[in-house]
Design an enzyme around this catalytic site. Structure first.
Site, PDB file in Angstrom:
ATOM      1  N   HIS A  95       0.875  -1.173   0.000  1.00  0.00           N
ATOM      2  CA  HIS A  95       0.000   0.000   0.000  1.00  0.00           C
ATOM      3  C   HIS A  95       0.917   1.229   0.000  1.00  0.00           C
ATOM      4  O   HIS A  95       2.039   1.169   0.506  1.00  0.00           O
ATOM      5  CB  HIS A  95      -0.840  -0.045   1.286  1.00  0.00           C
ATOM      6  CG  HIS A  95      -1.915   0.976   1.376  1.00  0.00           C
ATOM      7  ND1 HIS A  95      -1.684   2.260   1.815  1.00  0.00           N
ATOM      8  CD2 HIS A  95      -3.238   0.909   1.103  1.00  0.00           C
ATOM      9  CE1 HIS A  95      -2.819   2.928   1.809  1.00  0.00           C
ATOM     10  NE2 HIS A  95      -3.782   2.134   1.383  1.00  0.00           N
ATOM     11  N   ASP A 137       2.790  -4.910   7.917  1.00  0.00           N
ATOM     12  CA  ASP A 137       1.587  -4.083   7.780  1.00  0.00           C
ATOM     13  C   ASP A 137       0.378  -5.022   7.820  1.00  0.00           C
ATOM     14  O   ASP A 137       0.097  -5.729   6.858  1.00  0.00           O
ATOM     15  CB  ASP A 137       1.683  -3.325   6.448  1.00  0.00           C
ATOM     16  CG  ASP A 137       0.350  -2.694   6.028  1.00  0.00           C
ATOM     17  OD1 ASP A 137      -0.655  -2.854   6.753  1.00  0.00           O
ATOM     18  OD2 ASP A 137       0.326  -2.060   4.956  1.00  0.00           O
ATOM     19  N   GLN A 140      -4.876  -5.392   6.614  1.00  0.00           N
ATOM     20  CA  GLN A 140      -5.917  -6.253   6.030  1.00  0.00           C
ATOM     21  C   GLN A 140      -5.958  -7.639   6.675  1.00  0.00           C
ATOM     22  O   GLN A 140      -6.640  -8.536   6.166  1.00  0.00           O
ATOM     23  CB  GLN A 140      -5.674  -6.413   4.518  1.00  0.00           C
ATOM     24  CG  GLN A 140      -5.782  -5.126   3.744  1.00  0.00           C
ATOM     25  CD  GLN A 140      -7.195  -4.542   3.765  1.00  0.00           C
ATOM     26  OE1 GLN A 140      -8.173  -5.258   3.993  1.00  0.00           O
ATOM     27  NE2 GLN A 140      -7.302  -3.252   3.538  1.00  0.00           N
ATOM     28  N   LYS A 178     -10.573  -0.906  10.269  1.00  0.00           N
ATOM     29  CA  LYS A 178     -10.662  -2.092   9.388  1.00  0.00           C
ATOM     30  C   LYS A 178     -10.896  -3.354  10.217  1.00  0.00           C
ATOM     31  O   LYS A 178     -10.832  -4.470   9.721  1.00  0.00           O
ATOM     32  CB  LYS A 178      -9.373  -2.233   8.569  1.00  0.00           C
ATOM     33  CG  LYS A 178      -9.171  -1.105   7.557  1.00  0.00           C
ATOM     34  CD  LYS A 178      -7.915  -1.341   6.770  1.00  0.00           C
ATOM     35  CE  LYS A 178      -7.425  -0.107   6.048  1.00  0.00           C
ATOM     36  NZ  LYS A 178      -8.152   0.215   4.828  1.00  0.00           N
ATOM     37  N   CYS A 206      -4.784   2.721  -3.703  1.00  0.00           N
ATOM     38  CA  CYS A 206      -3.523   3.165  -3.064  1.00  0.00           C
ATOM     39  C   CYS A 206      -2.410   2.150  -3.281  1.00  0.00           C
ATOM     40  O   CYS A 206      -1.547   1.968  -2.414  1.00  0.00           O
ATOM     41  CB  CYS A 206      -3.710   3.442  -1.572  1.00  0.00           C
ATOM     42  SG  CYS A 206      -4.883   4.736  -1.241  1.00  0.00           S
TER      43      CYS A 206
HETATM   44  N1  PMP Z   1      -1.917  -0.930   4.392  1.00  0.00           N
HETATM   45  C1  PMP Z   1      -2.886  -1.627   3.776  1.00  0.00           C
HETATM   46  C2  PMP Z   1      -2.575  -2.996   3.256  1.00  0.00           C
HETATM   47  C3  PMP Z   1      -4.152  -1.079   3.643  1.00  0.00           C
HETATM   48  O1  PMP Z   1      -5.116  -1.770   3.031  1.00  0.00           O
HETATM   49  C4  PMP Z   1      -4.406   0.217   4.149  1.00  0.00           C
HETATM   50  C5  PMP Z   1      -5.761   0.870   3.984  1.00  0.00           C
HETATM   51  N2  PMP Z   1      -6.362   0.679   2.763  1.00  0.00           N
HETATM   52  C6  PMP Z   1      -3.373   0.880   4.802  1.00  0.00           C
HETATM   53  C7  PMP Z   1      -2.150   0.276   4.903  1.00  0.00           C
HETATM   54  C8  PMP Z   1      -3.582   2.242   5.406  1.00  0.00           C
HETATM   55  O2  PMP Z   1      -4.480   2.155   6.452  1.00  0.00           O
HETATM   56  P1  PMP Z   1      -5.052   3.471   7.166  1.00  0.00           P
HETATM   57  O3  PMP Z   1      -5.594   4.331   6.063  1.00  0.00           O
HETATM   58  O4  PMP Z   1      -6.109   2.965   8.066  1.00  0.00           O
HETATM   59  O5  PMP Z   1      -3.922   4.102   7.878  1.00  0.00           O
END
Ligand code: PMP
Length: 414
Positions: A131, A208, A211, A234, A372
Protein backbone atom coordinates in the site's frame (compact mmCIF):
# COMPACT_ATOMS: atom_id res chain seq x y z
CA UNK A 1 -11.43 -10.40 27.21
CA UNK A 2 -14.05 -12.87 26.12
CA UNK A 3 -12.79 -16.00 24.46
CA UNK A 4 -14.21 -17.36 21.23
CA UNK A 5 -16.99 -19.86 21.61
CA UNK A 6 -15.51 -22.85 19.85
CA UNK A 7 -17.96 -25.24 18.31
CA UNK A 8 -20.87 -22.76 18.35
CA UNK A 9 -22.27 -22.71 14.83
CA UNK A 10 -21.46 -19.49 13.03
CA UNK A 11 -24.76 -17.73 12.40
CA UNK A 12 -24.34 -14.92 9.89
CA UNK A 13 -27.88 -13.58 10.48
CA UNK A 14 -27.17 -13.20 14.21
CA UNK A 15 -23.97 -11.35 13.34
CA UNK A 16 -25.76 -9.08 10.87
CA UNK A 17 -28.30 -8.10 13.52
CA UNK A 18 -25.46 -6.51 15.47
CA UNK A 19 -24.57 -4.13 12.60
CA UNK A 20 -27.38 -1.52 12.31
CA UNK A 21 -26.08 -0.01 9.05
CA UNK A 22 -26.59 -3.30 7.21
CA UNK A 23 -30.35 -2.74 7.45
CA UNK A 24 -30.33 0.47 5.50
CA UNK A 25 -31.20 1.04 1.89
CA UNK A 26 -29.03 2.85 -0.65
CA UNK A 27 -30.60 4.23 -3.83
CA UNK A 28 -33.83 2.49 -2.92
CA UNK A 29 -32.16 -0.92 -2.68
CA UNK A 30 -31.03 -3.02 0.27
CA UNK A 31 -27.38 -2.11 0.92
CA UNK A 32 -24.80 -4.71 -0.11
CA UNK A 33 -21.57 -3.59 1.49
CA UNK A 34 -18.55 -5.05 -0.32
CA UNK A 35 -16.02 -2.32 0.55
CA UNK A 36 -14.69 -3.90 3.71
CA UNK A 37 -11.04 -3.60 2.73
CA UNK A 38 -11.51 0.19 2.79
CA UNK A 39 -13.28 0.13 6.14
CA UNK A 40 -15.50 -2.35 7.97
CA UNK A 41 -18.89 -1.53 9.46
CA UNK A 42 -19.30 -1.23 13.24
CA UNK A 43 -21.39 -3.39 15.57
CA UNK A 44 -23.83 -1.66 17.94
CA UNK A 45 -21.60 -2.36 20.95
CA UNK A 46 -18.75 -0.35 19.38
CA UNK A 47 -21.08 2.54 18.56
CA UNK A 48 -22.41 2.36 22.14
CA UNK A 49 -18.88 2.41 23.57
CA UNK A 50 -18.15 5.72 21.83
CA UNK A 51 -21.48 7.21 22.95
CA UNK A 52 -21.13 5.90 26.48
CA UNK A 53 -17.68 7.42 26.84
CA UNK A 54 -18.85 10.91 25.88
CA UNK A 55 -22.08 10.59 27.84
CA UNK A 56 -20.72 9.22 31.13
CA UNK A 57 -16.93 8.94 31.20
CA UNK A 58 -15.36 11.86 29.35
CA UNK A 59 -12.16 13.20 30.95
CA UNK A 60 -8.54 13.48 29.94
CA UNK A 61 -6.23 10.54 30.66
CA UNK A 62 -3.03 10.24 32.70
CA UNK A 63 -3.41 13.72 34.20
CA UNK A 64 -6.12 14.10 36.75
CA UNK A 65 -6.69 12.57 40.11
CA UNK A 66 -10.45 13.01 39.98
CA UNK A 67 -12.85 10.13 39.49
CA UNK A 68 -13.61 10.58 35.79
CA UNK A 69 -9.98 11.04 34.84
CA UNK A 70 -9.04 7.85 36.63
CA UNK A 71 -11.95 6.02 35.02
CA UNK A 72 -10.99 7.21 31.52
CA UNK A 73 -7.34 6.31 32.18
CA UNK A 74 -8.28 2.83 33.39
CA UNK A 75 -10.46 2.19 30.36
CA UNK A 76 -7.80 3.55 28.00
CA UNK A 77 -5.14 1.32 29.54
CA UNK A 78 -7.55 -1.67 29.62
CA UNK A 79 -7.89 -1.26 25.88
CA UNK A 80 -4.14 -1.39 25.51
CA UNK A 81 -4.20 -4.75 27.28
CA UNK A 82 -6.98 -5.91 24.93
CA UNK A 83 -4.80 -5.02 21.93
CA UNK A 84 -1.87 -6.79 23.57
CA UNK A 85 -3.95 -9.96 23.97
CA UNK A 86 -5.42 -9.65 20.49
CA UNK A 87 -1.93 -9.63 18.97
CA UNK A 88 -0.53 -11.94 21.65
CA UNK A 89 2.22 -9.46 22.50
CA UNK A 90 4.29 -10.23 25.58
CA UNK A 91 3.58 -6.96 27.38
CA UNK A 92 1.08 -4.12 27.08
CA UNK A 93 3.99 -1.64 27.04
CA UNK A 94 4.75 -3.01 23.57
CA UNK A 95 1.48 -1.50 22.27
CA UNK A 96 1.49 2.13 21.11
CA UNK A 97 -1.85 3.70 20.17
CA UNK A 98 -1.73 5.47 16.81
CA UNK A 99 -4.22 6.96 14.36
CA UNK A 100 -3.94 3.79 12.30
CA UNK A 101 -1.62 1.80 10.06
CA UNK A 102 -0.37 4.87 8.19
CA UNK A 103 0.62 6.70 11.35
CA UNK A 104 2.24 3.55 12.76
CA UNK A 105 4.56 3.27 9.76
CA UNK A 106 5.33 7.00 9.76
CA UNK A 107 6.05 6.92 13.49
CA UNK A 108 8.47 4.07 13.06
CA UNK A 109 10.25 5.44 9.99
CA UNK A 110 10.75 8.84 11.62
CA UNK A 111 11.91 7.38 14.95
CA UNK A 112 14.38 5.06 13.23
CA UNK A 113 15.65 8.02 11.27
CA UNK A 114 16.09 10.13 14.45
CA UNK A 115 17.91 7.25 16.08
CA UNK A 116 20.47 7.35 13.23
CA UNK A 117 19.49 3.76 12.58
CA UNK A 118 20.15 4.25 8.86
CA UNK A 119 23.27 5.51 7.17
CA UNK A 120 23.80 6.53 3.58
CA UNK A 121 23.69 3.56 1.19
CA UNK A 122 21.65 1.33 3.54
CA UNK A 123 18.79 -0.59 1.95
CA UNK A 124 15.20 -1.29 2.94
CA UNK A 125 13.32 -4.19 1.40
CA UNK A 126 9.62 -3.67 0.61
CA UNK A 127 7.51 -5.38 -2.05
CA UNK A 128 5.69 -4.55 -5.26
CA UNK A 129 2.36 -5.15 -3.50
CA UNK A 130 2.69 -2.56 -0.73
CA UNK A 131 0.00 0.00 0.00
CA UNK A 132 1.28 3.55 -0.59
CA UNK A 133 1.47 3.94 3.18
CA UNK A 134 4.28 1.36 3.23
CA UNK A 135 6.15 3.04 0.38
CA UNK A 136 5.93 6.81 0.79
CA UNK A 137 7.08 7.09 4.45
CA UNK A 138 10.27 5.24 3.49
CA UNK A 139 10.74 7.49 0.46
CA UNK A 140 10.34 10.53 2.70
CA UNK A 141 13.15 9.44 4.99
CA UNK A 142 15.23 8.19 2.04
CA UNK A 143 15.70 11.81 0.99
CA UNK A 144 17.20 12.65 4.37
CA UNK A 145 19.20 9.49 5.02
CA UNK A 146 20.33 8.41 1.56
CA UNK A 147 18.83 4.94 1.96
CA UNK A 148 17.58 2.95 -1.02
CA UNK A 149 14.39 0.93 -1.49
CA UNK A 150 14.72 -2.61 -2.84
CA UNK A 151 11.47 -4.05 -4.15
CA UNK A 152 10.47 -7.73 -4.08
CA UNK A 153 8.75 -8.52 -7.40
CA UNK A 154 5.42 -10.36 -7.55
CA UNK A 155 4.43 -13.30 -9.72
CA UNK A 156 1.58 -13.25 -12.25
CA UNK A 157 -0.71 -14.86 -9.66
CA UNK A 158 0.14 -12.11 -7.18
CA UNK A 159 2.53 -13.85 -4.82
CA UNK A 160 5.84 -12.57 -3.52
CA UNK A 161 8.74 -13.94 -5.56
CA UNK A 162 10.52 -15.60 -2.66
CA UNK A 163 13.74 -16.44 -4.51
CA UNK A 164 14.04 -12.81 -5.52
CA UNK A 165 13.33 -11.80 -1.92
CA UNK A 166 16.20 -13.93 -0.60
CA UNK A 167 18.51 -12.54 -3.26
CA UNK A 168 17.79 -8.94 -2.27
CA UNK A 169 19.62 -9.32 1.04
CA UNK A 170 23.15 -7.97 1.22
CA UNK A 171 25.39 -6.44 3.85
CA UNK A 172 23.60 -3.14 3.12
CA UNK A 173 20.12 -4.44 4.04
CA UNK A 174 18.97 -2.66 7.18
CA UNK A 175 15.21 -3.15 7.38
CA UNK A 176 12.32 -5.12 5.86
CA UNK A 177 8.72 -3.87 5.69
CA UNK A 178 6.08 -6.12 4.15
CA UNK A 179 2.33 -6.29 3.87
CA UNK A 180 0.65 -9.25 5.56
CA UNK A 181 -2.43 -9.32 3.30
CA UNK A 182 -2.64 -7.30 0.08
CA UNK A 183 -5.66 -4.98 0.00
CA UNK A 184 -5.75 -5.22 -3.79
CA UNK A 185 -4.74 -8.80 -4.61
CA UNK A 186 -5.98 -10.46 -1.42
CA UNK A 187 -2.74 -12.46 -1.21
CA UNK A 188 -1.87 -13.66 2.29
CA UNK A 189 1.89 -13.47 2.37
CA UNK A 190 3.99 -16.12 4.16
CA UNK A 191 5.30 -13.46 6.51
CA UNK A 192 6.57 -15.90 9.14
CA UNK A 193 8.97 -17.36 6.59
CA UNK A 194 9.91 -13.88 5.32
CA UNK A 195 10.68 -12.76 8.90
CA UNK A 196 12.82 -15.85 9.50
CA UNK A 197 14.90 -15.12 6.41
CA UNK A 198 15.32 -11.46 7.44
CA UNK A 199 16.40 -12.48 10.94
CA UNK A 200 18.96 -14.92 9.52
CA UNK A 201 20.40 -11.79 7.93
CA UNK A 202 20.13 -9.82 11.22
CA UNK A 203 17.50 -7.52 9.77
CA UNK A 204 14.40 -6.40 11.74
CA UNK A 205 10.95 -6.58 10.15
CA UNK A 206 7.75 -4.52 10.20
CA UNK A 207 4.51 -6.17 9.08
CA UNK A 208 1.59 -4.08 7.78
CA UNK A 209 -1.40 -5.94 9.18
CA UNK A 210 -4.12 -3.53 7.99
CA UNK A 211 -5.92 -6.25 6.03
CA UNK A 212 -5.20 -9.15 8.38
CA UNK A 213 -6.75 -8.26 11.74
CA UNK A 214 -10.42 -8.60 10.71
CA UNK A 215 -9.92 -11.97 9.10
CA UNK A 216 -7.73 -14.33 11.10
CA UNK A 217 -6.11 -14.56 14.57
CA UNK A 218 -2.68 -13.05 15.03
CA UNK A 219 0.28 -13.97 17.16
CA UNK A 220 3.18 -11.54 16.95
CA UNK A 221 5.33 -13.74 19.17
CA UNK A 222 4.85 -16.72 16.89
CA UNK A 223 5.50 -14.59 13.79
CA UNK A 224 8.49 -13.12 15.61
CA UNK A 225 8.03 -9.80 13.77
CA UNK A 226 9.78 -6.84 15.35
CA UNK A 227 6.92 -4.44 14.58
CA UNK A 228 3.28 -4.89 13.54
CA UNK A 229 0.77 -2.17 12.62
CA UNK A 230 -2.99 -2.18 12.09
CA UNK A 231 -6.05 0.09 11.91
CA UNK A 232 -9.07 -0.05 14.20
CA UNK A 233 -11.52 0.98 11.49
CA UNK A 234 -10.66 -2.09 9.39
CA UNK A 235 -11.25 -4.27 12.45
CA UNK A 236 -14.88 -3.25 13.26
CA UNK A 237 -13.63 -0.35 15.42
CA UNK A 238 -13.74 3.44 14.93
CA UNK A 239 -11.66 5.54 12.55
CA UNK A 240 -8.69 7.50 13.87
CA UNK A 241 -7.37 4.73 16.10
CA UNK A 242 -4.95 1.86 15.56
CA UNK A 243 -1.84 0.43 17.09
CA UNK A 244 1.82 -0.18 16.56
CA UNK A 245 3.28 -3.25 18.22
CA UNK A 246 7.03 -3.18 18.74
CA UNK A 247 9.35 -5.51 20.60
CA UNK A 248 10.25 -3.88 23.88
CA UNK A 249 13.97 -3.79 23.19
CA UNK A 250 13.34 -1.67 20.07
CA UNK A 251 10.69 0.63 21.55
CA UNK A 252 12.78 1.34 24.62
CA UNK A 253 15.67 2.42 22.46
CA UNK A 254 13.81 4.48 19.87
CA UNK A 255 13.38 8.25 20.33
CA UNK A 256 9.89 9.85 20.36
CA UNK A 257 7.95 10.63 17.20
CA UNK A 258 6.15 13.78 18.34
CA UNK A 259 6.87 16.04 21.30
CA UNK A 260 4.36 17.55 23.70
CA UNK A 261 2.34 16.73 26.78
CA UNK A 262 1.93 13.18 28.13
CA UNK A 263 5.23 11.95 26.70
CA UNK A 264 7.64 13.76 29.05
CA UNK A 265 8.99 13.23 32.56
CA UNK A 266 10.70 16.60 33.10
CA UNK A 267 10.99 19.64 30.92
CA UNK A 268 13.42 22.53 31.34
CA UNK A 269 14.70 24.86 28.64
CA UNK A 270 18.03 23.09 28.85
CA UNK A 271 16.94 19.46 28.80
CA UNK A 272 13.84 17.29 28.55
CA UNK A 273 13.50 13.69 29.68
CA UNK A 274 10.86 11.38 28.30
CA UNK A 275 8.39 8.86 29.64
CA UNK A 276 9.12 5.20 29.00
CA UNK A 277 7.44 3.22 26.25
CA UNK A 278 4.62 3.36 25.17
CA UNK A 279 3.76 6.83 26.55
CA UNK A 280 6.82 8.50 25.02
CA UNK A 281 5.23 7.77 21.61
CA UNK A 282 1.79 9.14 22.55
CA UNK A 283 2.26 12.91 22.69
CA UNK A 284 -0.82 15.04 23.36
CA UNK A 285 -4.36 14.03 24.22
CA UNK A 286 -5.00 10.71 22.51
CA UNK A 287 -8.17 9.37 20.87
CA UNK A 288 -9.60 8.13 24.16
CA UNK A 289 -13.10 7.22 22.94
CA UNK A 290 -11.56 5.56 19.90
CA UNK A 291 -9.19 3.39 21.88
CA UNK A 292 -11.95 2.29 24.29
CA UNK A 293 -14.23 1.44 21.36
CA UNK A 294 -11.36 -0.38 19.64
CA UNK A 295 -11.11 -2.57 22.74
CA UNK A 296 -14.84 -3.25 22.37
CA UNK A 297 -14.37 -4.21 18.70
CA UNK A 298 -11.59 -6.63 19.62
CA UNK A 299 -13.84 -8.12 22.32
CA UNK A 300 -16.53 -8.57 19.67
CA UNK A 301 -14.11 -10.42 17.37
CA UNK A 302 -12.51 -12.47 20.12
CA UNK A 303 -15.99 -13.51 21.28
CA UNK A 304 -16.50 -15.32 17.98
CA UNK A 305 -15.09 -18.66 16.94
CA UNK A 306 -12.39 -17.31 14.64
CA UNK A 307 -12.06 -20.61 12.77
CA UNK A 308 -15.76 -20.43 11.90
CA UNK A 309 -15.30 -16.84 10.76
CA UNK A 310 -12.42 -17.86 8.50
CA UNK A 311 -14.38 -20.77 7.08
CA UNK A 312 -17.34 -18.50 6.33
CA UNK A 313 -15.17 -15.90 4.60
CA UNK A 314 -13.31 -18.56 2.62
CA UNK A 315 -16.64 -19.94 1.42
CA UNK A 316 -17.70 -16.45 0.32
CA UNK A 317 -14.41 -16.01 -1.54
CA UNK A 318 -14.67 -19.40 -3.24
CA UNK A 319 -18.31 -18.86 -4.20
CA UNK A 320 -17.75 -15.36 -5.57
CA UNK A 321 -14.56 -16.38 -7.42
CA UNK A 322 -16.36 -19.25 -9.10
CA UNK A 323 -19.38 -17.13 -10.06
CA UNK A 324 -17.33 -14.24 -11.39
CA UNK A 325 -15.01 -16.58 -13.33
CA UNK A 326 -18.04 -17.82 -15.26
CA UNK A 327 -18.48 -14.35 -16.76
CA UNK A 328 -16.50 -14.25 -19.99
CA UNK A 329 -15.36 -10.62 -20.08
CA UNK A 330 -14.05 -10.56 -16.51
CA UNK A 331 -10.40 -10.98 -15.48
CA UNK A 332 -9.49 -11.37 -11.82
CA UNK A 333 -6.28 -9.60 -10.75
CA UNK A 334 -4.75 -11.63 -7.93
CA UNK A 335 -5.20 -15.38 -8.07
CA UNK A 336 -2.82 -16.61 -5.34
CA UNK A 337 -3.91 -19.91 -3.76
CA UNK A 338 -3.72 -18.41 -0.27
CA UNK A 339 -6.06 -15.44 -0.43
CA UNK A 340 -8.15 -13.34 1.89
CA UNK A 341 -11.72 -12.45 0.85
CA UNK A 342 -10.85 -9.81 -1.75
CA UNK A 343 -11.62 -9.95 -5.48
CA UNK A 344 -10.14 -7.29 -7.75
CA UNK A 345 -11.30 -7.51 -11.33
CA UNK A 346 -11.38 -5.76 -14.67
CA UNK A 347 -14.05 -6.12 -17.34
CA UNK A 348 -13.15 -5.95 -21.02
CA UNK A 349 -14.35 -2.71 -22.55
CA UNK A 350 -15.87 -1.22 -19.38
CA UNK A 351 -14.05 1.29 -17.21
CA UNK A 352 -13.89 0.34 -13.53
CA UNK A 353 -15.50 3.66 -12.55
CA UNK A 354 -18.53 2.83 -14.69
CA UNK A 355 -18.82 -0.53 -12.94
CA UNK A 356 -18.61 1.13 -9.52
CA UNK A 357 -21.12 3.83 -10.44
CA UNK A 358 -23.61 1.36 -11.91
CA UNK A 359 -23.20 -1.01 -8.95
CA UNK A 360 -24.07 1.88 -6.65
CA UNK A 361 -27.42 2.28 -8.39
CA UNK A 362 -28.14 -1.29 -7.28
CA UNK A 363 -27.17 -0.43 -3.69
CA UNK A 364 -23.90 -2.37 -4.01
CA UNK A 365 -20.81 -0.69 -2.55
CA UNK A 366 -17.62 -1.67 -4.40
CA UNK A 367 -14.31 0.18 -4.55
CA UNK A 368 -12.79 1.23 -7.84
CA UNK A 369 -9.45 2.74 -8.78
CA UNK A 370 -5.88 1.94 -7.83
CA UNK A 371 -6.64 1.19 -4.15
CA UNK A 372 -3.52 3.17 -3.06
CA UNK A 373 -1.39 0.53 -4.77
CA UNK A 374 -0.32 2.15 -8.04
CA UNK A 375 2.77 -0.11 -8.37
CA UNK A 376 0.40 -3.12 -8.48
CA UNK A 377 -1.58 -1.45 -11.26
CA UNK A 378 1.66 -0.86 -13.18
CA UNK A 379 2.69 -4.51 -12.63
CA UNK A 380 -0.53 -5.78 -14.23
CA UNK A 381 -0.77 -3.06 -16.88
CA UNK A 382 -4.12 -1.67 -15.73
CA UNK A 383 -5.14 1.80 -14.56
CA UNK A 384 -7.47 0.49 -11.91
CA UNK A 385 -9.76 -2.35 -10.93
CA UNK A 386 -13.15 -2.85 -9.36
CA UNK A 387 -12.81 -4.54 -5.99
CA UNK A 388 -15.27 -6.54 -3.92
CA UNK A 389 -14.00 -7.23 -0.41
CA UNK A 390 -15.97 -9.30 2.06
CA UNK A 391 -16.31 -9.39 5.83
CA UNK A 392 -17.81 -11.86 8.27
CA UNK A 393 -21.33 -10.37 7.92
CA UNK A 394 -21.57 -10.84 4.14
CA UNK A 395 -23.67 -13.59 2.59
CA UNK A 396 -23.91 -15.73 -0.54
CA UNK A 397 -27.24 -14.03 -1.34
CA UNK A 398 -25.42 -10.71 -1.48
CA UNK A 399 -22.89 -12.26 -3.86
CA UNK A 400 -25.78 -13.49 -6.04
CA UNK A 401 -27.12 -9.90 -6.15
CA UNK A 402 -23.70 -8.61 -7.10
CA UNK A 403 -23.21 -11.19 -9.88
CA UNK A 404 -26.69 -10.44 -11.19
CA UNK A 405 -25.90 -6.74 -11.26
CA UNK A 406 -22.56 -7.35 -12.96
CA UNK A 407 -24.22 -9.40 -15.71
CA UNK A 408 -26.79 -6.64 -16.24
CA UNK A 409 -24.08 -3.94 -16.38
CA UNK A 410 -22.02 -5.92 -18.91
CA UNK A 411 -25.12 -6.45 -21.07
CA UNK A 412 -26.00 -2.78 -20.88
CA UNK A 413 -22.52 -1.69 -22.05
CA UNK A 414 -22.20 -4.21 -24.88
N1 PMP B 1 -1.92 -0.93 4.39
C1 PMP B 1 -2.89 -1.63 3.78
C2 PMP B 1 -2.58 -3.00 3.26
C3 PMP B 1 -4.15 -1.08 3.64
O1 PMP B 1 -5.12 -1.77 3.03
C4 PMP B 1 -4.41 0.22 4.15
C5 PMP B 1 -5.76 0.87 3.98
N2 PMP B 1 -6.36 0.68 2.76
C6 PMP B 1 -3.37 0.88 4.80
C7 PMP B 1 -2.15 0.28 4.90
C8 PMP B 1 -3.58 2.24 5.41
O2 PMP B 1 -4.48 2.15 6.45
P1 PMP B 1 -5.05 3.47 7.17
O3 PMP B 1 -5.59 4.33 6.06
O4 PMP B 1 -6.11 2.96 8.07
O5 PMP B 1 -3.92 4.10 7.88
Amino acid sequence: METGEKGVKFDVQKIREQFPILNREVNGKQLVYFDNAATTQKPQRVIDAVKNYYEFENANVHRGIHYLSELATDKYEDSRVKVQKFLNAKESSEIVFTRGTTEGINLLSVSLCRDDFFKEGDEIIISNMEHHSNIVPWQLIAKRTGIKLKVVPITDAGELDFDAYKNLFSSKTKFVSLVHVSNTLGTINPVKEAIKIAHENDVPVLIDGAQATAHFPLDVQDLDCDFYVFSGHKTFGPTGIGALYGKKEFLEKLPPYQGGGEMIRDVTFEKTTYEGTPLKFEAGTPNIAGSIALGEALDFLSGLDREEVETHENELLKYATQKISEIKKVRIIGTAPNKSAVISFVVDGIHHYDIGTMMDTYGIALRTGHHCTQPIMARYGVTGTARASFALYNTKEEIDNFIDALNKIIKMFS
